[in-house]
Design a protein around this motif. Structure first.
Motif, PDB file in Angstrom:
ATOM      1  N   ILE A 265       8.055 -15.557  15.271  1.00 59.57           N
ATOM      2  CA  ILE A 265       8.427 -14.989  16.247  1.00 59.57           C
ATOM      3  C   ILE A 265       7.696 -15.159  17.623  1.00 59.57           C
ATOM      4  O   ILE A 265       8.107 -15.243  18.477  1.00 59.57           O
ATOM      5  N   SER A 266       6.408 -15.354  17.568  1.00 59.30           N
ATOM      6  CA  SER A 266       5.367 -15.748  18.599  1.00 59.30           C
ATOM      7  C   SER A 266       3.904 -15.989  17.998  1.00 59.30           C
ATOM      8  O   SER A 266       3.874 -16.069  16.890  1.00 59.30           O
ATOM      9  N   VAL A 267       3.338 -16.304  19.052  1.00 54.76           N
ATOM     10  CA  VAL A 267       1.915 -16.757  18.665  1.00 54.76           C
ATOM     11  C   VAL A 267       0.948 -15.484  19.285  1.00 54.76           C
ATOM     12  O   VAL A 267      -0.046 -15.337  18.682  1.00 54.76           O
ATOM     13  N   TRP A 331       2.942 -30.917  17.578  1.00 54.87           N
ATOM     14  CA  TRP A 331       2.569 -29.794  18.230  1.00 54.87           C
ATOM     15  C   TRP A 331       1.716 -28.643  17.756  1.00 54.87           C
ATOM     16  O   TRP A 331       1.179 -27.928  18.413  1.00 54.87           O
ATOM     17  N   HIS A 332       2.091 -28.478  16.503  1.00 56.08           N
ATOM     18  CA  HIS A 332       1.523 -27.291  15.647  1.00 56.08           C
ATOM     19  C   HIS A 332      -0.094 -27.414  15.590  1.00 56.08           C
ATOM     20  O   HIS A 332      -0.647 -26.290  15.225  1.00 56.08           O
ATOM     21  N   ALA A 336      -2.798 -22.509  20.067  1.00 52.59           N
ATOM     22  CA  ALA A 336      -2.348 -21.736  21.182  1.00 52.59           C
ATOM     23  C   ALA A 336      -0.724 -22.443  21.279  1.00 52.59           C
ATOM     24  O   ALA A 336       0.046 -21.208  21.823  1.00 52.59           O
ATOM     25  N   ALA A 337      -0.220 -23.292  21.003  1.00 50.05           N
ATOM     26  CA  ALA A 337       1.121 -23.681  20.883  1.00 50.05           C
ATOM     27  C   ALA A 337       2.000 -22.999  19.863  1.00 50.05           C
ATOM     28  O   ALA A 337       2.904 -22.623  19.684  1.00 50.05           O
ATOM     29  N   PRO A 422      -0.141 -35.599  23.052  1.00 49.16           N
ATOM     30  CA  PRO A 422      -0.166 -35.189  21.576  1.00 49.16           C
ATOM     31  C   PRO A 422       0.635 -34.176  21.321  1.00 49.16           C
ATOM     32  O   PRO A 422       1.231 -34.145  20.086  1.00 49.16           O
ATOM     33  N   ALA A 423       1.116 -33.261  22.163  1.00 47.78           N
ATOM     34  CA  ALA A 423       2.036 -32.165  21.955  1.00 47.78           C
ATOM     35  C   ALA A 423       3.621 -32.683  21.927  1.00 47.78           C
ATOM     36  O   ALA A 423       4.416 -31.858  21.188  1.00 47.78           O
TER      37      ALA A 423
END
Length: 568
Positions: A265-267, A331-332, A336-337, A422-423
């Motif tokens: 759902i989110s970080v 990107w994982h 933060a992402a 890199p992301a």
């Protein structure tokens, strides 16, 4: 146990958008287990208990038990208990045990008990008990399914995809295009913060629509507002990076659109709670993409645990040993992402633990040990990405056994090759400095019901067929489900009886063992008003366990109350 399937050859190319057409088969067999059916047919018969059907065409019979039978056509089989028969062909069957069917076609018959059929266009017969839509339950009877049936095209449903990455376009979006004639989904536009990635994604989807014989062209939305306010769009898929979920969810809800939100759902719990608030503001449920909720072995295993076959579930072990080093390459790679692997992958697992515990149970304590191993210690001298590296390496992106097996044996499009951030790449070196995510954990969750559940999780280790298993233990039995084979090993009666139940769904060679196809079909019913199997409150409950586990790991295993994230 079945014979081991040979591992895929490194370097083989398997595209993530394989077209999985059903080949006609004919067979007769005898089996034992929960039987769930996608039957193409018209159904007539006597039914006792809750029954869920999804199929197109013609079917005749009386069904007993939980019956799962993917197949279009005619099949012959006699079954007692939980039986799964994939196949398009010819079938006449007798079934006893707990069962699920989903069907679109004409249905006639007498039903006693709680009988649910999602059948269009014609239903006749006598019914006793509530009849209120598709679900899994108990049936009693015998039946014969005959004929291919006639597929009826659904009215078009316009879709906007926000986030043109692998999940949004090359998994969910691709399955939408493949099922376009069946579901009516038409992807109106894709939007991504990288315009070239969005353009290439639209071209990919155009080709799939053409291959499915559907004349449709996918556009590229210039911005989020244009995508979600387009009057041709009824549903918005949010498949951005996890830390960017809140804004498109709010925008879509405020534009009056139905929303699918991919997991996690989110970080952050703050964003997750804001998403739950946005759902309440809009007044319509948001569907969450926990794929195991749509994957047949998981559905059947948890349904079986509620039949008394094992007694009341007392302990659960979910084991996930999947070499997903890609979490360090995509990107994982930053918390933060993505919230890390424990959030992106673990969110599935914590949702499963909550699912087993049941809607009335609440997690009250979490303890965890784990973190980042020394296996992927940063190496500043290593090339930044796999495409620039000539070292011998078992983690080379798109060539690992797991990448090839899961259909990502190539880069989806050139936007990943051309990216410098890199992301935005998908082949970062696993040793590239800057990644801060954990790579393993052992987490124990205590519920107020008394259930104790354990997650054994790692993203390193070998590629193997027992990579993900679920074990549920009650006072009189236990079941062990192996995801890769789709088998459920059930021991009941204090050990007096043992059965191995094949529970794999049809089209298991499609993404997520066929779950993404079922997810898309479920989306269509969601648009029509059916409650989703998982929603944003389930997403929040999963993230509460993720955050409690991370907090406990940081404190060397100290217990955390997931309800308030405070130490116990």
């Amino acid at each position: 146990m079945p014979a081991t399937t040979p591992a895929p050859t490194p370097g083989a190319t398997i595209t993530p958008d394989q077209d999985h057409a059903r080949a006609p088969t004919h067979g007769a067999g005898t089996g034992t287990g929960p039987n769930t059916g996608l039957d193409a047919g018209t159904t007539a018969g006597a039914t006792t208990g809750p029954n869920t059907r999804q199929g197109i065409g013609t079917a005749t019979g009386t069904v007993a038990g939980a019956d799962t039978e993917p197949g279009a056509g005619t099949t012959a089989a006699t079954t007692t208990g939980l039986n799964t028969q994939p196949g398009a062909g010819t079938s006449a069957r007798t079934t006893t045990g707990p069962g699920s069917e989903l069907g679109i076609g004409a249905t006639t018959g007498a039903a006693i008990g709680t009988n649910t059929a999602s059948n269009t266009p014609t239903t006749t017969g006598a019914t006793t008990g509530p009849d209120n839509g598709p679900r899994t339950g108990r049936d009693t009877g015998t039946g014969t399914t005959t004929g291919q049936g006639t597929e009826t095209d659904q009215a078009p449903i316009g879709v906007a995809i926000i986030g043109a990455g692998e999940r949004g376009v090359y998994y969910v979006g691709s399955r939408m295009a493949e099922l376009a004639a069946e579901t009516g989904f038409r992807i109106v536009s894709v939007h991504d913060r990288l315009p070239e990635r969005a353009r290439l994604a639209a071209a990919h989807l155009d080709a799939l629509y053409a291959g499915a014989g559907v004349g449709h062209t996918v556009g590229v939305a210039p911005d989020l507002t244009a995508a979600v306010t387009d009057p041709a769009v009824q549903m918005v898929l949010v498949t951005t990076h996890t830390n960017a979920h809140l804004e498109p969810v709010r925008a879509a809800v405020r534009a009056g659109k139905r929303v699918y939100l991919d997991k996690p759902i989110s970080v952050s719990l703050a964003d997750a709670r804001a998403i739950v608030a946005a759902e309440a503001e809009g007044g319509a449920p948001i569907m969450m993409g926990f794929t195991r909720r749509y994957e047949r072995p998981w559905i059947d295993a948890i349904a079986l645990s509620r039949t008394g076959a094992t007694g009341t579930p007392r302990m659960v072990l979910l084991r996930s040993v999947i070499p997903y080093t890609r979490y360090l390459q995509l990107w994982h790679r930053t918390n933060a992402a993505s919230g890390g692997a424990i959030n992106d992958k673990g969110s599935h697992h914590f949702d499963v633990l909550n699912w087993v515990a049941g809607p009335g149970a609440r997690a009250v304590s979490v303890t965890a040990m784990g973190g980042r191993s020394s296996i992927f210690a940063p190496d500043p001298d290593a090339p930044a990405r796999c495409s620039e590296c000539d070292r011998a390496c078992p983690y080379r992106r798109h060539e690992t056994l797991i990448d090839v097996a899961e259909g990502v044996g190539r880069v989806p499009n050139d936007s990943w090759l051309d990216a410098t951030d890199p992301a935005d790449r998908n082949d970062n070196c696993v040793y590239l400095p800057g990644s801060d995510i954990d790579d393993h954990a052992v987490v124990t969750v205590q519920y107020d019901s008394g259930l104790v559940a354990c997650l054994f999780f790692t993203i390193f280790g070998p590629y193997a067929e027992d990579q993900e298993t679920l074990e549920i233990i009650g006072e009189s039995g236990r079941l062990r489900m192996e995801r890769h084979s789709g088998e459920i090993d059930l021991v009941s009666g204090h050990g007096a009886e043992r059965r191995v139940i094949p529970a794999g769904a049809d089209n298991r060679d499609s993404s997520h063992f066929g779950a993404d196809l079922e997810l898309v079909r479920t989306m269509r019913r969601f648009i029509a008003g059916e409650a989703p199997p998982a929603g944003v409150r389930d997403g929040l409950a999963s993230l509460e366990l993720v955050e409690a586990a991370r907090r406990s790991m940081a404190a060397n295993g100290r217990a955390v109350d997931p309800r308030n994230q405070e130490f116990l």
